[in-house]
Every structure is written in C-alpha cells, then in structure tokens.
Motif scaffolding. Structure first.
Motif, PDB file in Angstrom:
ATOM      1  N   ASP A 127       0.828  -1.202   0.000  1.00  0.00           N
ATOM      2  CA  ASP A 127       0.000   0.000   0.000  1.00  0.00           C
ATOM      3  C   ASP A 127       0.866   1.257   0.000  1.00  0.00           C
ATOM      4  OD1 ASP A 127      -2.242   1.551   0.006  1.00  0.00           O
ATOM      5  OD2 ASP A 127      -2.764   1.206   2.102  1.00  0.00           O
ATOM      6  N   LEU A 128       1.994   1.206   0.709  1.00  0.00           N
ATOM      7  CA  LEU A 128       2.893   2.360   0.745  1.00  0.00           C
ATOM      8  C   LEU A 128       3.454   2.649  -0.645  1.00  0.00           C
ATOM      9  CD1 LEU A 128       4.445   4.392   2.641  1.00  0.00           C
ATOM     10  CD2 LEU A 128       6.312   2.723   2.585  1.00  0.00           C
ATOM     11  N   ILE A 129       3.867   1.591  -1.351  1.00  0.00           N
ATOM     12  CA  ILE A 129       4.410   1.769  -2.700  1.00  0.00           C
ATOM     13  C   ILE A 129       3.359   2.358  -3.628  1.00  0.00           C
ATOM     14  CG2 ILE A 129       5.334   0.548  -4.708  1.00  0.00           C
ATOM     15  CD1 ILE A 129       6.479  -1.521  -2.722  1.00  0.00           C
ATOM     16  N   CYS A 130       2.139   1.820  -3.560  1.00  0.00           N
ATOM     17  CA  CYS A 130       1.049   2.322  -4.401  1.00  0.00           C
ATOM     18  C   CYS A 130       0.721   3.776  -4.067  1.00  0.00           C
ATOM     19  CB  CYS A 130      -0.171   1.431  -4.235  1.00  0.00           C
ATOM     20  SG  CYS A 130      -1.582   1.886  -5.256  1.00  0.00           S
ATOM     21  N   SER A 131       0.745   4.096  -2.769  1.00  0.00           N
ATOM     22  CA  SER A 131       0.393   5.450  -2.336  1.00  0.00           C
ATOM     23  C   SER A 131       1.402   6.481  -2.801  1.00  0.00           C
ATOM     24  CB  SER A 131       0.274   5.490  -0.806  1.00  0.00           C
ATOM     25  OG  SER A 131      -0.779   4.658  -0.351  1.00  0.00           O
ATOM     26  N   PHE A 132       2.687   6.094  -2.877  1.00  0.00           N
ATOM     27  CA  PHE A 132       3.727   7.026  -3.291  1.00  0.00           C
ATOM     28  C   PHE A 132       3.984   7.000  -4.794  1.00  0.00           C
ATOM     29  CE2 PHE A 132       5.723   7.415   1.115  1.00  0.00           C
ATOM     30  CZ  PHE A 132       5.387   8.757   1.223  1.00  0.00           C
ATOM     31  N   THR A 133       3.228   6.193  -5.540  1.00  0.00           N
ATOM     32  CA  THR A 133       3.402   6.131  -6.993  1.00  0.00           C
ATOM     33  C   THR A 133       2.097   6.480  -7.702  1.00  0.00           C
ATOM     34  OG1 THR A 133       3.064   3.712  -6.867  1.00  0.00           O
ATOM     35  CG2 THR A 133       5.344   4.507  -6.925  1.00  0.00           C
ATOM     36  N   SER A 134       1.247   5.494  -7.928  1.00  0.00           N
ATOM     37  CA  SER A 134       0.032   5.737  -8.710  1.00  0.00           C
ATOM     38  C   SER A 134      -0.973   6.635  -7.995  1.00  0.00           C
ATOM     39  CB  SER A 134      -0.627   4.399  -9.075  1.00  0.00           C
ATOM     40  OG  SER A 134      -0.916   3.646  -7.913  1.00  0.00           O
ATOM     41  N   ASN A 135      -0.995   6.605  -6.648  1.00  0.00           N
ATOM     42  CA  ASN A 135      -1.941   7.437  -5.884  1.00  0.00           C
ATOM     43  C   ASN A 135      -1.227   8.557  -5.141  1.00  0.00           C
ATOM     44  OD1 ASN A 135      -4.084   5.790  -6.693  1.00  0.00           O
ATOM     45  ND2 ASN A 135      -3.873   4.455  -4.913  1.00  0.00           N
ATOM     46  N   ARG A 136      -0.114   9.005  -5.671  1.00  0.00           N
ATOM     47  CA  ARG A 136       0.749   9.936  -4.945  1.00  0.00           C
ATOM     48  C   ARG A 136       0.053  11.246  -4.578  1.00  0.00           C
ATOM     49  NH1 ARG A 136       6.198  10.180  -4.080  1.00  0.00           N
ATOM     50  NH2 ARG A 136       7.073  12.241  -3.629  1.00  0.00           N
ATOM     51  N   SER A 137      -0.628  11.871  -5.512  1.00  0.00           N
ATOM     52  CA  SER A 137      -1.239  13.177  -5.234  1.00  0.00           C
ATOM     53  C   SER A 137      -2.299  13.070  -4.141  1.00  0.00           C
ATOM     54  CB  SER A 137      -1.846  13.755  -6.512  1.00  0.00           C
ATOM     55  OG  SER A 137      -2.839  12.894  -7.037  1.00  0.00           O
ATOM     56  N   VAL A 138      -3.100  12.020  -4.183  1.00  0.00           N
ATOM     57  CA  VAL A 138      -4.136  11.828  -3.153  1.00  0.00           C
ATOM     58  C   VAL A 138      -3.494  11.605  -1.790  1.00  0.00           C
ATOM     59  CG1 VAL A 138      -6.040  10.347  -2.410  1.00  0.00           C
ATOM     60  CG2 VAL A 138      -5.790  10.930  -4.833  1.00  0.00           C
ATOM     61  N   PHE A 139      -2.464  10.778  -1.768  1.00  0.00           N
ATOM     62  CA  PHE A 139      -1.803  10.452  -0.500  1.00  0.00           C
ATOM     63  C   PHE A 139      -1.097  11.671   0.086  1.00  0.00           C
ATOM     64  CE2 PHE A 139       1.786   8.147   1.780  1.00  0.00           C
ATOM     65  CZ  PHE A 139       0.997   7.812   2.869  1.00  0.00           C
ATOM     66  N   ILE A 140      -0.424  12.442  -0.744  1.00  0.00           N
ATOM     67  CA  ILE A 140       0.268  13.633  -0.246  1.00  0.00           C
ATOM     68  C   ILE A 140      -0.726  14.630   0.344  1.00  0.00           C
ATOM     69  CG2 ILE A 140       1.644  15.635  -0.919  1.00  0.00           C
ATOM     70  CD1 ILE A 140       3.216  13.030  -0.731  1.00  0.00           C
ATOM     71  N   ASN A 141      -1.869  14.784  -0.301  1.00  0.00           N
ATOM     72  CA  ASN A 141      -2.894  15.684   0.245  1.00  0.00           C
ATOM     73  C   ASN A 141      -3.372  15.205   1.611  1.00  0.00           C
ATOM     74  OD1 ASN A 141      -2.850  17.474  -1.911  1.00  0.00           O
ATOM     75  ND2 ASN A 141      -4.437  16.367  -3.050  1.00  0.00           N
ATOM     76  N   ARG A 142      -3.494  13.885   1.765  1.00  0.00           N
ATOM     77  CA  ARG A 142      -3.919  13.337   3.062  1.00  0.00           C
ATOM     78  C   ARG A 142      -2.844  13.585   4.117  1.00  0.00           C
ATOM     79  NH1 ARG A 142      -4.965   7.305   2.607  1.00  0.00           N
ATOM     80  NH2 ARG A 142      -6.406   8.114   1.049  1.00  0.00           N
ATOM     81  N   LEU A 143      -1.592  13.417   3.746  1.00  0.00           N
ATOM     82  CA  LEU A 143      -0.503  13.654   4.692  1.00  0.00           C
ATOM     83  C   LEU A 143      -0.431  15.128   5.082  1.00  0.00           C
ATOM     84  CD1 LEU A 143       2.323  11.419   3.152  1.00  0.00           C
ATOM     85  CD2 LEU A 143       0.879  10.916   5.129  1.00  0.00           C
TER      86      LEU A 143
END
Length: 232
Positions: A127-143
């Motif tokens: 999940d971490l790899i996916c969050s920092f690659t294909s879902n990066r923009s969504v994850f960064i906004n959450r962080l």
C-alpha cells in the motif's frame, strides 16, 4: 652461460624452489604452514540475529504524582471501517475501555473525543508503494491534512530494510519510496515509524493511542504533560 643465469636470479637460485633442479647435496625446502591466530570475538557481520520481541506489558505506562499512582480513565480506541486489513486490538483490551469501529474523518485509527487531533495512518509495504506512486497526489494531500493535526503518526508495517530493497514484480524505485518518507518527515514534520510485522504494528499503534489519550487527560486535569514528577 650458467654464471649469467645465476647472476640474473641473484641470490635466489631456481634450485631452491624446484627439487628437479636441486643438486643431490642440496636439501629440498618444504613449505611450513604457520598456525592461524584464533579470533576471540567474531565480526558483527557474522552474528546471527536472534532478536525476538518480548510479550507486551499489562499497561504501556502509568502516571503518578508524589509516588502515588493516579486513577486515570482508559481511552476508547476507534478503528476506521474503511481499513482493508485492520489492526486487531483484541490482545490489548485491558488498555482500552472499549474498541469501536466507525468511519473517521481522517486516518485509520484514533481515540474517542480526539478524532480531530489524534490521527494514525497505517500502510503495509504494498500500500505504501502504491500510495507514493500511482496514488501519490491523493496520498500527499492526506498527509498534508494530517500534518495540521498535533498528534498525527504514519505507521508502516514493514521494516526500513524491506522499504529500501528491490520490490518483486514492481517497477517502483526503493530509493524514491525511502526518500519520500524522509521528505514527509522533514518537509511536513510528520513522524513515521516502521514495524517489522503486522502484529508488532498492532502493539505500537495501541500503545500510541493509549499514551496520547493519557498525556491529554493529564494536561486537561491540571497534572501537566508528564507521567511522574521530574519525568518527561
């Protein structure tokens, strides 16, 4: 001719190295094996790790004043209903007054009454790899939203070694994932912690929720943000 050969060899005659060239009067030299020095302390690189986590405590910490234990309430842990592979706090029921499952405004875990200040986001390695690659923009906004909360924590149920190693069947770059985590720490000032196993992650998150609630309760009730006199 023989004198020229002898001169070219100098004091080291081939007869000294080859029994076939030695004269009958000249003894044959044999290689003597010197005893090896025994290494008293092996290199740390040769050590076999035997680390095994000890059992969890009855309670993570206790608060006291003047040597007397305070009667503090237990928190209510909250698990977000959208967690795909939720941490189980069943082993730690003695740490909580209750464990609820309901939707959280942000994150995967929190404490009742502190949903907007205590936010724990959990990721396994995939999940971490996916969050920092294909879902990066969504994850960064959450962080970024988490960094606005005073008691936010990112928990990865994988070791730093796993994060930094090659990923089977994935094209992601381990260096990019690792440096993204450091950027979260340095740029957003959002702390993260890695645990080698899912089970150890359960204990760390449960302890974090318990202590976050305890420190908040101590402060709200005029005891200060420390567990004992002269402590943290």
């Amino acid at each position: 001719m023989e004198d020229k050969v002898a001169k070219s060899w100098g004091p080291f005659s081939p007869a000294l190295f080859s029994p076939a060239l030695a004269s009958p009067e000249m003894p044959t030299l044999h290689c003597i094996e010197m005893p090896r020095k025994r290494i008293l302390i092996p290199s740390p690189l040769a050590w076999t790790p035997q680390a095994s986590p000890v059992p969890y405590p009855t309670l993570p910490v206790l608060a006291e004043r003047g040597g007397t234990q305070l009667r503090t309430p237990l928190p209510v842990a909250i698990i977000d209903t959208r967690e795909q592979n939720p941490l189980s706090f069943r082993r730690f029921r003695g740490w909580f007054a209750d464990i609820e499952e309901r939707a959280l405004p942000l994150g995967d875990y929190s404490v009742s009454g502190m949903e907007n200040s205590c936010v724990v986001e959990r990721k396994d390695l995939a999940d971490l790899i996916c969050s920092f690659t294909s879902n990066r923009s969504v994850f960064i906004n959450r962080l970024r939203r988490m960094s606005d909360r005073p008691r936010s924590l990112l928990v990865i149920t994988a070791s730093l070694t796993d994060i930094k190693s090659e990923y089977p069947y994935r094209a992601a770059n381990p260096n990019r994932i690792t440096q993204s985590l450091i950027a979260v720490l340095a740029g957003l000032r959002l702390p993260f912690i890695c645990t080698e196993t899912h089970e150890l992650g359960e204990e760390i998150v449960a302890s974090y929720l318990y202590q976050t609630f305890l420190y908040d309760w101590l402060e709200r009730n005029g005891h200060g943000r420390h567990l004992a006199d002269g402590d943290l």
